[in-house]
Design a protein around this motif. Structure first.
Motif, mmCIF file in Angstrom:
data_model
loop_
_atom_site.group_PDB
_atom_site.id
_atom_site.type_symbol
_atom_site.label_atom_id
_atom_site.label_comp_id
_atom_site.label_asym_id
_atom_site.label_seq_id
_atom_site.Cartn_x
_atom_site.Cartn_y
_atom_site.Cartn_z
ATOM 1 N N VAL A 141 -79.052 5.185 23.248
ATOM 2 C CA VAL A 141 -78.171 5.282 24.267
ATOM 3 C C VAL A 141 -77.989 6.630 24.997
ATOM 4 C CG1 VAL A 141 -75.544 4.934 24.894
ATOM 5 C CG2 VAL A 141 -76.719 3.230 23.362
ATOM 6 N N SER A 166 -80.233 2.783 28.193
ATOM 7 C CA SER A 166 -79.277 2.846 27.132
ATOM 8 C C SER A 166 -78.216 1.776 27.210
ATOM 9 C CB SER A 166 -78.324 4.078 27.884
ATOM 10 O OG SER A 166 -77.985 4.007 29.296
ATOM 11 N N LEU A 167 -78.187 0.969 28.452
ATOM 12 C CA LEU A 167 -77.253 -0.223 28.436
ATOM 13 C C LEU A 167 -78.001 -1.342 27.322
ATOM 14 C CD1 LEU A 167 -76.440 -0.806 32.061
ATOM 15 C CD2 LEU A 167 -75.360 0.545 30.427
ATOM 16 N N GLY A 224 -76.754 -0.507 23.919
ATOM 17 C CA GLY A 224 -75.148 -0.549 24.002
ATOM 18 C C GLY A 224 -75.015 -1.997 23.619
ATOM 19 N N ILE A 225 -75.569 -3.032 24.328
ATOM 20 C CA ILE A 225 -75.081 -4.354 24.266
ATOM 21 C C ILE A 225 -75.485 -4.772 22.710
ATOM 22 C CG2 ILE A 225 -76.070 -6.689 24.688
ATOM 23 C CD1 ILE A 225 -76.444 -5.771 27.610
ATOM 24 N N ILE A 245 -75.393 -2.976 20.102
ATOM 25 C CA ILE A 245 -74.068 -2.564 19.172
ATOM 26 C C ILE A 245 -73.056 -3.263 19.342
ATOM 27 C CG2 ILE A 245 -72.696 -0.460 18.765
ATOM 28 C CD1 ILE A 245 -74.862 1.249 19.749
ATOM 29 N N THR A 246 -72.505 -3.613 20.490
ATOM 30 C CA THR A 246 -71.114 -4.152 20.803
ATOM 31 C C THR A 246 -71.239 -5.775 20.381
ATOM 32 O OG1 THR A 246 -71.109 -3.135 22.862
ATOM 33 C CG2 THR A 246 -69.680 -4.881 22.721
ATOM 34 N N VAL A 277 -71.263 -5.627 16.333
ATOM 35 C CA VAL A 277 -69.811 -5.025 15.930
ATOM 36 C C VAL A 277 -68.971 -6.012 16.163
ATOM 37 C CG1 VAL A 277 -68.129 -3.529 16.497
ATOM 38 C CG2 VAL A 277 -70.266 -2.412 16.416
ATOM 39 N N LEU A 307 -62.904 -7.442 22.504
ATOM 40 C CA LEU A 307 -63.979 -6.781 22.922
ATOM 41 C C LEU A 307 -63.934 -5.209 23.007
ATOM 42 C CD1 LEU A 307 -64.889 -9.087 25.945
ATOM 43 C CD2 LEU A 307 -66.403 -8.258 24.103
ATOM 44 N N ALA A 357 -64.633 -3.569 20.138
ATOM 45 C CA ALA A 357 -65.799 -3.713 19.330
ATOM 46 C C ALA A 357 -66.792 -2.810 20.314
ATOM 47 C CB ALA A 357 -66.514 -5.080 19.532
ATOM 48 N N THR A 358 -66.474 -2.487 21.565
ATOM 49 C CA THR A 358 -67.130 -1.493 22.441
ATOM 50 C C THR A 358 -67.245 -0.152 22.108
ATOM 51 O OG1 THR A 358 -66.628 -3.340 24.233
ATOM 52 C CG2 THR A 358 -68.082 -1.386 24.921
ATOM 53 N N PRO A 359 -68.323 0.538 21.723
ATOM 54 C CA PRO A 359 -68.151 1.987 21.635
ATOM 55 C C PRO A 359 -67.900 2.598 22.820
ATOM 56 C CG PRO A 359 -70.504 0.951 21.097
ATOM 57 C CD PRO A 359 -69.605 -0.134 21.554
ATOM 58 N N PHE A 385 -68.784 5.427 23.947
ATOM 59 C CA PHE A 385 -69.685 6.040 24.698
ATOM 60 C C PHE A 385 -70.590 5.237 25.645
ATOM 61 C CE2 PHE A 385 -71.596 5.132 20.414
ATOM 62 C CZ PHE A 385 -72.793 4.829 20.821
ATOM 63 N N TRP A 386 -70.719 4.023 25.002
ATOM 64 C CA TRP A 386 -71.458 3.178 25.781
ATOM 65 C C TRP A 386 -70.704 2.640 27.011
ATOM 66 C CZ3 TRP A 386 -71.222 -2.335 26.102
ATOM 67 C CH2 TRP A 386 -72.367 -3.038 27.033
ATOM 68 N N ILE A 395 -70.892 4.928 29.799
ATOM 69 C CA ILE A 395 -72.240 4.579 30.683
ATOM 70 C C ILE A 395 -72.375 3.544 31.418
ATOM 71 C CG2 ILE A 395 -74.723 4.676 30.178
ATOM 72 C CD1 ILE A 395 -74.463 6.155 27.711
ATOM 73 N N LEU A 396 -71.696 2.522 31.065
ATOM 74 C CA LEU A 396 -71.682 1.081 31.599
ATOM 75 C C LEU A 396 -70.928 1.339 32.880
ATOM 76 C CD1 LEU A 396 -72.404 -1.924 31.328
ATOM 77 C CD2 LEU A 396 -70.215 -2.324 30.347
#
Lengths: 266, 325, 305
Positions: free
Chosen positions: A220, A234-235, A238-239, A241-242, A245, C137, C140-142, C144-145, C148-149
């Motif tokens: 990322v 980077s997206l 990230g997806i 990871i999300t 998690v 959600l 769970a979403t970091p 930093f990401w 960027i999103l």
């Protein structure tokens, strides 16, 4: 469940799933988009990065890094927490209040700062990362396990063991420990998500596993500069990871409700 | 006779709709409450006493609980068909309630005076020299010591008995026609229980307020009540004047309950216990609900629920053995 | 009340001592702090001067005393990158962070309280389910990401909002959302569950028996009680918030303390990092003290013990 299984599968069999190397560079093929974009192709399903490395390959290998780091730091941080929780709860008294002060302190102060400090002094690496994330975890484990132990201590079988003349250490190991394992396992699952995020955050901040080893957080970070031209860099990680998690969190919640509803409040 | 009735409950059914089935907590309860009367509602825990009380106020704890049938007539008006807004006007003013546990009945974050002020009308406050002055007066009525200080204190600074007096003051301040007291002394020390019961009796005698007194303690019934209704597994099984029911308990359950109260006169006699458990409320038997625990059970007890049979003046019970036929 | 504040202050000082000790210990971990504290190109004389100034040739305890003395006087070393006292660099960046943090907290408060209450009141209905999903959600979403999103959607694709640096109000939107999301999610879940407990309580029943309006029952009798767990767990959220600023400020090139932390890591500027860690601890303690006082104001049971 499917996602967790998928991640473990990817981590274990990464080398067999993809023909590419996660590290070797193929500069002519750099910055190719995923297959559904105009210039993309099935050769690199999820595109390539600035060094022409296949994003999917790096994601698969990244899962491996994530899992190793997560497993080791949970083992380390959770283990330390378990040890402190049992000792503190069982022995009680001065030691207990001292250790709990320490736990309170650990809760107020963001462990990530210590993790960064360690990364600068010890240098980046797996050991640093595991210790750093372990620091993040131990306090939460210690506090809850201690609570469990306090309740267990009142139970008859502990008194019975004492009457039989078991030593304190023996009681702790043979009577207390097995009874907190359920809670311990729930805590482990509940924390997987947090650890993955922590690992990714540290990697993102340049304090994780050093490049070129692929890690989702690092991917990322590397893709950040190219967000306007190559969004997938980077997206996509990230997806990943999300999604992972999210799944682990839901799984943890489910397990907690099944095994240990008292932990609800957390 | 009719103008004399403060509250009449007709065939009240309150059910809990749960995933594992429908719990018929209140299943056809009828009784009436006369002006100035204290009616005791007696039964073991889980028989539906508290649910009956909350149904009357329409304050059932959650969405799973619904009053599905019946009428609650307060001064001839059915509370069950009132709108939410109308109901709010009625609560506290016409019908009110004292809860069981004084430790949790008051909001821990506000002063006693603040919580009392919510039941003091603007007009009353103007006449009585301000809200706080009025609150002090209210506390004086329930004989709380040093009321001037109490209004500025928080609940955690008061003892359980003191808190329950405050709760009583809150419930009764607007002079309701009907007061429901749901085991108001169960959580108090024995010595304080008696004081509280006397206070309640005293406050009631000056008004024509009717009290529905819920308890599981027949001793308290003897002290407080004019009439008594015995409840078992969601239904009332016997009603009558307290003296009548004590001297001539006609339902086997009532007999067992009275036998289980320790008596000073015959200390040598063994205390009775009632064998077995009440029926599961999701799966009620067709016949008499006490049948499984009843020492006199017969075949017809199993076949059909017994009708109500008159035993004496205003005294009736639901038991086949009383069938004159 | 005073006793309570004094006790809290004391606990804060203890924490500060622990943090400082750990920072000191970590600095000595590699054996040679001089390499950490001085730029690589430093001359031999400079090294010698540093060793003498910190008493590095003496016993560890003595070094610790020197370190603490310096720390108390606000001397935490000279930043390698900025070539000025690390504490000064920290304070020059602090105001920017103090603009961002409250914005995120306000967002959290204004989103989480109404949503938390609403989902508790409409438990199990659509509102509850939707906000519950958003909360899950959000956790769970970091971030930093998430940052960027948001940049990708609102700056790159739509071109509505700036993607980095400070400026007019529009520069605040994305960083505030990024930093605030996990707070919103965490608060919301907490308020919902404590609200459910409160709604079930006897004093709410009594409030209803009094014939109070639903508005009054919820806003007067429930809300303050439901906020208590939020204040109790504030410390945990505070830690998350500081972590969040590091990441968020890095993503948005926001010239605050968080970005400074990142720079210190990237440039291996140990004196700066150690100053940031200790000063962050001071900052957290200050904010937590304010929250503790607020807590005592909300809950009288604390005030009198």
């Amino acid at each position: 469940m499917f996602i967790i299984g998928g991640m473990i599968f990817a981590a274990v069999f990464a080398p067999y799933l993809t023909p590419y190397s996660p590290i070797d560079q193929t500069l002519p093929d750099k910055l190719l988009p995923p297959f559904w974009e105009a210039k993309g192709s099935m050769k690199y399903i999820l595109g390539t990065d600035i060094f022409g490395r296949d994003v999917l390959t790096r994601l698969l290998y990244g899962a491996r890094v994530s899992l190793i780091v997560t497993g080791l730091s949970l083992l380390f941080g959770g283990g330390v927490g378990l040890l402190i929780g049992i000792t503190s709860g069982y022995i009680g008294g001065r030691l207990d209040s001292l250790l709990m002060r320490l736990v309170d302190a650990a809760f107020t102060f963001p462990a990530i700062l210590f993790a960064l400090l360690l990364a600068v002094t010890m240098g980046q690496g797996l050991d640093t990362l595991v210790i750093a994330i372990g620091l993040l975890l131990w306090a939460g484990f210690a506090r809850i396990i201690r609570g469990e132990v306090l309740a267990l201590k009142q139970r008859d079988f502990v008194a019975l063991a004492k009457v039989h003349g078991c030593s304190e250490l023996r009681i702790m190991v043979t009577h207390i420990l097995p009874n907190v394992m359920n809670t311990f396992m729930v805590l482990v699952t509940l924390n997987v998500g947090a650890v993955i995020v922590a690992e990714a955050s540290l990697s993102f901040l340049g304090a994780g596993i050093p490049p070129p080893t692929p890690s989702w957080g690092l991917m990322v970070a590397e893709g950040r500069g190219k967000i306007s031209s190559a969004w997938w860099l980077s997206l996509l990680p990230g997806i990943a990871i999300t999604l992972v998690v999210l799944t682990f969190n839901l799984f943890g919640d489910w397990l907690r409700d099944r095994l240990d509803p008292k932990l609800r409040q957390l | 006779m009719n103008g004399d009735i403060a509250l009449e409950v007709r065939d009240l059914h309150t059910h809990f709709f749960l995933r594992r089935g429908v719990v018929k907590a209140v299943d056809g309860v009828s009784f009436s409450l006369h002006r100035g009367e204290v009616l005791g509602l007696v039964g073991e825990s889980g028989c539906g006493k508290s649910v009956t009380a909350l149904s009357l106020l329409r304050l059932l704890p959650n969405e799973a609980a619904r009053t599905v049938q019946g009428q609650v007539l307060l001064d001839g008006e059915d509370l069950l068909v009132k709108s939410k807004r109308q109901m709010r006007q009625i609560r506290g003013r016409k019908i009110s309630m004292i809860l069981q546990d004084p430790q949790t009945s008051l909001n821990p974050l506000f002063t006693i005076g603040n919580q009392l002020s919510e039941v003091i009308s603007k007009i009353g406050a103007e006449r009585g020299g301000g809200v706080m002055q009025q609150a002090i007066e209210v506390l004086r009525k329930v004989k709380l010591s040093a009321p001037e200080q109490r209004v500025r204190q928080y609940p955690h600074e008061l003892s359980g008995g003191m808190k329950q007096r405050v709760v009583g003051a809150i419930a009764m301040n607007r002079g309701p026609r009907v007061l429901i007291a749901d085991e108001p002394t169960t959580a108090l020390d024995v010595t304080i229980q008696l004081q509280y019961l006397n206070l309640l009796k005293e406050l009631q005698e000056n008004t024509d307020m009717a009290i529905l007194f819920i308890t599981h303690d027949f001793g308290v019934v003897a002290r407080m009540c004019d009439r008594v209704a015995v409840m078992y597994a969601g239904r009332i099984v016997e009603t009558g004047p307290v003296r009548e029911v004590f001297n001539n308990p006609s339902h086997p359950y009532t007999q067992a309950l009275i036998a289980s109260v320790p008596k000073l006169k015959r200390p040598e006699a063994r205390l009775h216990t009632i064998e077995g458990q009440p029926p599961v409320l999701t799966d009620l038997p067709k016949g008499c609900r006490f049948e499984a625990r009843c020492p006199h059970a017969e075949a017809r007890c199993r076949a059909a629920y017994p009708d109500s049979f008159t035993v004496g003046a205003e005294h009736a019970a639901n038991c086949w053995r009383l069938d004159p036929a | 009340m005073q006793g309570y504040i004094v006790r809290r202050l004391f606990q804060g000082v203890v924490l500060l001592v622990i943090v400082t000790t750990i920072v000191f210990a970590v600095g000595r971990l590699t054996g040679n702090p001089v390499d950490l504290l001085l730029p690589e190109e430093a001359s031999e004389e400079e090294r010698q001067a540093m060793i003498e100034a910190l008493g590095l040739d003496g016993p560890v305890l003595e070094q610790f005393v020197v370190f603490i003395k310096g720390a108390v006087q606000g001397d935490l070393g000279v930043s390698i990158r900025y070539r000025q006292p690390a504490v000064d660099v920290f304070f020059s960046r602090l105001p920017n962070t103090l603009l961002l943090m409250p914005a995120a907290m306000l967002l959290a408060v204004f989103m989480a309280i109404p949503l938390g209450i609403l989902s508790a009141l409409r438990r199990g209905r659509l509102t509850d389910k939707v906000s519950g999903t958003i909360a899950v959600l959000g956790i769970a979403t970091p971030n930093f990401w998430l940052g960027i999103l948001l940049i990708y959607i609102f700056s790159v694709q739509l071109g509505w909002l700036p993607s980095s640096r400070m400026g007019d109000w529009s520069h605040y939107v994305l960083p505030t959302i990024t930093l605030g999301t996990f707070l919103v999610a965490g608060f919301m879940r907490l308020i919902r569950s404590s609200m459910l407990d409160v709604l079930d309580s006897e004093f709410v029943k009594l409030a209803r028996i009094k014939g109070l309006s639903e508005m009054r029952v919820v806003w007067k009798h429930c809300l303050r009680n439901a906020l208590i767990p939020v204040l109790t767990l504030w410390g945990v959220f505070m830690g998350g918030l500081v972590t969040g600023t590091i990441v968020t400020e890095t993503v948005y090139a926001w010239p605050g303390v968080g970005r400074l932390t990142y720079e210190a890591v990237i440039f291996r500027d140990y004196p700066l990092l150690q100053a940031v860690v200790i000063m962050d601890a001071v900052l957290i303690l200050a904010i937590n003290l304010v929250v503790d006082i607020l807590y005592a104001y909300v809950d009288p049971r604390i005030r009198f013990t």
